[in-house]
Each structure stands twice: as C-alpha cells, then as structure tokens.
Scaffold this active site. Structure first.
Site, short mmCIF file in Angstrom:
data_model
loop_
_atom_site.label_atom_id
_atom_site.label_comp_id
_atom_site.label_asym_id
_atom_site.label_seq_id
_atom_site.Cartn_x
_atom_site.Cartn_y
_atom_site.Cartn_z
N GLU A 162 4.24 78.45 82.86
CA GLU A 162 5.55 77.79 82.92
C GLU A 162 5.97 77.52 84.37
O GLU A 162 6.68 76.56 84.65
CB GLU A 162 6.62 78.64 82.21
N LYS A 207 18.40 78.52 74.93
CA LYS A 207 17.67 78.25 73.69
C LYS A 207 17.30 79.59 73.07
O LYS A 207 16.61 80.40 73.69
CB LYS A 207 16.40 77.45 73.98
N HIS A 226 4.11 71.64 75.27
CA HIS A 226 4.60 72.52 74.20
C HIS A 226 4.34 71.96 72.81
O HIS A 226 4.22 72.73 71.85
CB HIS A 226 6.09 72.80 74.39
N HIS A 232 2.69 74.60 70.74
CA HIS A 232 3.29 75.17 69.53
C HIS A 232 2.34 75.01 68.34
O HIS A 232 2.23 75.90 67.50
CB HIS A 232 4.63 74.51 69.22
N ASN A 237 9.44 70.59 77.91
CA ASN A 237 8.52 70.82 76.80
C ASN A 237 7.11 70.27 77.06
O ASN A 237 6.30 70.19 76.14
CB ASN A 237 9.08 70.18 75.53
N ARG A 257 16.08 67.24 79.38
CA ARG A 257 15.66 68.62 79.10
C ARG A 257 14.35 68.68 78.31
O ARG A 257 13.59 69.64 78.43
CB ARG A 257 16.76 69.38 78.36
N HIS A 284 2.36 82.66 74.41
CA HIS A 284 2.98 81.35 74.51
C HIS A 284 2.48 80.58 75.75
O HIS A 284 2.11 79.40 75.66
CB HIS A 284 4.50 81.51 74.54
N LYS A 294 14.83 75.05 86.56
CA LYS A 294 15.31 75.19 85.19
C LYS A 294 16.83 74.99 85.13
O LYS A 294 17.35 74.26 84.26
CB LYS A 294 14.93 76.57 84.63
N GLU A 320 19.73 69.09 75.23
CA GLU A 320 18.47 68.36 75.09
C GLU A 320 18.63 67.03 74.38
O GLU A 320 18.03 66.79 73.33
CB GLU A 320 17.41 69.23 74.38
N ARG A 349 29.59 85.16 63.88
CA ARG A 349 29.65 83.79 64.42
C ARG A 349 29.70 83.75 65.94
O ARG A 349 30.20 82.78 66.52
CB ARG A 349 30.82 83.01 63.82
#
Lengths: 360, 360
Positions: free
Chosen positions: B183, B141, B246, B250, B243, B239, B263, B225, B235, B119
């Site tokens: 990016e 992330k 993206h 994606h 994206n 934030r 990517h 960033k 987010e 955990r």
C-alpha cells in the site's frame, strides 16, 4: 395524493406521498429509482397481497425479490444477511435501489441493509401497516434487534421517498391497526394536544377504518414526525421525545421475546407506565393519566403489562436503552397532555414505584 | 510525535498521531475518549503483545476487552456480532468509545461495530501493522467481508483519531511488513512519483526496519491518504484511485478463500495486473511495467497470481466490485507511474487478455 417533505441537510430531504392507488404508479417509482437494478424486500404476509401490484409498475427494471418470514423475531443480523446474499448473488451494484414493502420490521431491515451494502445504496419505503406509515418509515432510523436489546444495531439512513398507500390498510388485521394507533396517539401526547382531542373524539371511526379519518390521522402523524426529524435528525435533543413509552415498551418486547407483543402494543403499555411516572413526579394529574389509559383502551390496546416481568428484569433491560448516558436510565415523560419533556435521569426509587405497581 | 490532520466537513476532521511510545500515553487517549466506558477490540496475535501497555494508560476508565481470532477469514458478520454481545452484556451506552488495537481486519471490524452500535458510537484506531498505519486506519472505510465479495458490508465512519505507534512494528513479522509496503508503493504509483523513486532507492532500508526510513514512509503515506480522503470522503471520484490493484486483489482474496493471501500481497499481484492492462491500453510502457514488477519483488511481495484461478472466476468475482455501475466492471489504471486514472469501464476482451496471461 398529498406530498409532504422531510426537510434535511446535505441533500437528504425527501418526500412522503400519501394517497390511494400509489403502489403500482410507475411514474412515482421512476422518479426515485437510480438504476435498472431493484430488489424488493417483503415478508410472507404482505408479498402474496401486494408484491405483484408493485411489480406491475416496475416492468422496465431488473426486479429481484426476497421474502422474509413475518415478525419481530426475524429482525436479526442473521436474516439481514439473507438480503446481502441476494444482492451479491445477483451482482447488484452501488447504484441499485432497494424497495421495502412491508411493516416496520421490513422497513428497518431493508433500510439497514441499504445503509450497509457496499457502504450505502438507495432505498424506498413502501409501508404496508399503519404503524409503518405513521412512524417507522419516516425519519431514517434503521436497524435490527439483539437478544439483549431492541434496535441496538443500526444506522441513520434516509430513504429516497416514502410511499404510503392507504389502500393497503384494507387488508391489515385489527390487531395491527390498533398497534399503529399507539404511535398515532403518541404524537398527540408529545406535541399536538388538539390532535389528541381529535383522536378521543374519532377513535371509533378510525377503528371502523373510515377512509377520511384514517387519511387525516396518517397525514397529521407524518407532519408531526417530519417536523421533529427535520429539527433533530440524529437525535441529539427533541427527537428523543418520539420515544415516549418506548423505554418501557422495548423492555417488554425484549423481555417477553420478540414477536410476542406487537411493537405498538408494547408502546401502549409503556406509555401508561410513563404517564404514571409523570404523575408521581408531579407533572400529570390523576385525570390526565385516566384520559391516557382510556384512549389506549378505546383503541383496543393493552394497558397492563405482562404478568411474568419482574421489577429487576425491567431495570436490567432498561439499562441498555439508547437514551442512557454512562449506564444511567433516562426516560421520556409528559409535562402535560400535548407536551413531552426531554430525556430525564429518573431516580431509581420513583421508577421502581411505578414498576412495582404493575410488575410481577 | 508528528500530528497530521484529516480535514473533513461537519466536524468529522481528526488527527493522525505518528511517533514512538504513543500506546500508553494517557493524555493522548483522554483527549479523544468520550466517557468512562471503553471497549478494546484486538486479536489473539496483538493482544498478548500490546494490550497491557494500552491498558496502563486507561486506569481511570471502565475498560472491557474482546480478543478475536487473527485473520481475514474472521472478518464476518458472525464475529462482528461478538463485539455487539460484549457491548450489550456490559451495558455500554451511546457515549462509550471503542478502541481498535490491531491490523486492518480489527480496525475495519471495530469501526463498523462502532458505526452500528446504537446507530453510532465513537472509536479510535490504534493500528499495529504497517498496512493499517499507512492505509486502512485512515479514512473511515469500515466493514466486513461476505463469502461472495470482500468489504461488501460496511459503513463510512470516521474515527476520533488514529494513533500510529512505530514501536509496535518491531514485532511485526516480515510477511506482514512486506504486505504493508504494497500500500505504501501504491501512493507512489497513483499520485506521488517522487515518493516512488524514493521507495525504489530505499526499499532495502525499509525491509531492514530502519526507523527513520519507516517513519518517513508512514508519514508520507498518511499525508497522501489524508489528502485524497479530504478531497473525496465518500468516494464519488478521486478516492477510487486508492483502489489501484484492489479489483483484482479482492478477487484473489475472495477466490482463494479469505486469509490465504494477506491483503497487501493480493494488492501487489493485482497492481501488476493493472499495470499490464494499462500497458495494453496504451498508457504505460514496457519499461514502466518492469519497474512496477521490480519494486514489488524488491519488497518481497508476490507478483504472479494463484495457479488455481480461471479467467471466468476472475470475471465473476470482479463483477461485484463496489466501483462497478450497473454490473459493468470498472478498474483503476495508471496513466504514468505517479498518476492514476479515474475508474474506467474496460472492454472485456482487453481484460481477458491480461487475465489470460496469468490465469489458469
């Protein structure tokens, strides 16, 4: 219906509802579901009994269901992935809500799936075993097992609420009822001596499923659990005492193969180990240990370990417990009946003495 | 060495170290490692190049390593499990530290493993690609892909620190360098118009791997960033503008099979889509769109999509994006070059117009 609150920081507080006929109460569900998208996660024992009741309260939602096989041996990353498959194939968004309808295994898995899906969605615990109602559904520990260690992969993730409907216990088999009582007894042992005495007196009533006695045991257990979690959500201190008997118990569950012992059964045996070790280290008296063994026996729980586990196997399995630091084994012991000690490094020879008494 | 700070609540703030020769600096590592137990997670491209350098700085620790195959197609729950296998077989405790030595895939996987093992344990990001240094290693992330959607299973989990050693870029192949620039360009587009102009002027220098130009681009990207993440760690708002491109990107990565496009390449194409859609909806001018396409071309990045993807396939894949609410597709668009809009529900016909222009 009674309502307890688990008091946490950063808007993570939530209620535990305890009562009868809660399962199909639309108003209760509405209060905590975030959007139209709802996935019920259940197992093949519970779903035939209670899924339709739950669904009747959810007629306004897009309800999907996933039914997993029942048992600790299915609490794995592989079965967790089935939950993700369902969520994605149904295009569930980040504001979807997951409902866990089942015992501790379902609650832990659904909670962990909710923690990870799109980096976190909402979930509601609807525990259907005594063990889940008094312990695993409260407090936000979620996760799955690994072949080398129980609950080793998981997250702290608090539910929106816990709905403990006492009616569902009517269909619980006797073995599961007893397993739940192991965690009930734990609260008496670690922090509530009066409750322990009450349990000694009322064990027969609980086994007869006396509604009033069960309701009292559930409420008092949840109060104890909520207080401990509120004090130490992420287990940096006192929360570890909830693990009484679990270091040994997890070793038994992992060592004998998940699903052979119920979690509560393994905890009962493990607590007898912990009591014996507490006596050897000068805390509990012989009479205390006898009382502890007696109450587990009265609850129809096992108090002697599996024949096949060796001392070396226990030590090996216990050396990956989450309480350990730098590979040193730490266990929870009792100072008295009603008071646990914080996690303690234990000398290996004392630990071996206890294990030798029981192990193969 | 430069040191930037990512400012977060609840003791989650951490530094980004940017400089040369940082990889084997014992003092830097000592500052952030919690106990003797250290696991380095790397891949079979990076490990032969830099693992031994990193290990020389760690001679006082119990260092274990796991080397995964290199590529987005291995960013799965199955390969994640290999990391847990290693941690458990070596009996790593909750105070162990994981070091991610690699690009975005390794950082995302090691971070997610750290988030879930017992955990939550500590981890350190040591990004070895430009893309990871300017984007994925910062902000917490973490996660893995699912066959039906990229980064769909994961956690927000912040590292102890990020160590961005510019020297490792010497061995980065040209394609990976360009992917990272996608990016970098993004920061200019969404919130830093001066930086965008600087990039237009200095792209040739960056592609020649001019040390000073690269150092400036990395630092300015990390500043952008860190500011966005500090403002909105989980987010719930701004934030999401990170994206840009993206949602489309994606879809391309998932639709063509993970690993086919890097990517950054998919993000470059996706950003051209987003620019086109921003123009159709009345924000960007034709000239703006041309500038955007031109800068990606100058960075040797693709600007046209794979031939095999149909409009229906895009729509299907985009309908499981994390920004979506109740199944409605939301995308990030540009108001101007240097200013992004918050996630927006887009009318399906406008979206289709853009997709039709490109899709099969």
């Amino acid at each position: 219906m009674k309502e307890l609150q688990v008091e946490l920081n950063n808007a993570r507080s939530y209620p535990i509802y305890i009562g009868s006929g809660l399962l199909g109460q639309t108003a209760l569900l509405n209060r905590h579901i975030r959007s139209k998208q709802v996935l019920i996660v259940s197992n093949d024992t519970v779903a035939p009994l209670y899924l339709s009741t739950l669904q009747t309260g959810l007629s306004d939602y897009q309800v999907e269901t996933i039914v997993l096989p029942d048992g600790e041996q299915f609490k794995t990353l592989q079965y967790l992935e089935h939950i993700f498959d369902k969520l994605l194939s149904k295009k569930f968004s980040r504001n979807a809500t997951l409902l866990a309808l089942g015992g501790g295994v379902i609650g832990d898995m659904a909670g962990f799936a909710a923690a990870c899906y799109q980096r976190g969605i909402a979930f509601i615990q609807i525990p259907t075993t005594l063990l889940a109602q008094v312990d695993s559904s409260v407090g936000g520990k979620t996760g799955v097992n690994h072949p080398l260690g129980k609950n080793m992969i998981g997250a702290f993730c608090q539910p929106q609420c816990v709905i403990a409907d006492a009616d569902v216990l009517d269909t619980l088999d006797d073995r599961q009822l007893s397993a739940g009582l192991a965690e009930v007894i734990k609260y008496g042992l670690i922090r509530d001596p009066d409750f322990f005495v009450w349990l000694e007196t009322n064990m027969a009533l609980l086994l007869q499923r006396d509604k009033q006695a069960l309701a009292y045991a559930i409420e008092r257990s949840c109060i104890n659990k909520a207080e401990v979690v509120a004090e130490d959500e992420f287990e940096t201190g006192v929360r570890a005492t909830l693990n009484l008997g679990h270091t040994f118990g997890h070793a038994i569950e992992t060592g004998t193969g998940y699903g052979h012992y119920l979690h509560g059964e393994a905890v009962a045996i493990g607590t007898c180990f912990a009591a014996d070790l507490s006596r050897r280290l000068g805390w509990l008296s012989d009479a205390d240990v006898s009382r502890i063994i007696a109450i587990f026996k009265a609850a129809n729980l096992p108090v002697t370990p599996p024949a096949e586990m060796t001392v070396a196997r226990y030590i090996d399995l216990m050396s990956v417990d989450k309480k350990n630091v730098d590979g040193k084994i730490r266990v929870i012991l009792l100072e008295t009946i009603g008071k646990a000690l914080l996690p303690l490094n234990v000398e290996l020879n004392k630990l071996q003495d206890t294990l030798l008494q029981y192990a193969a």
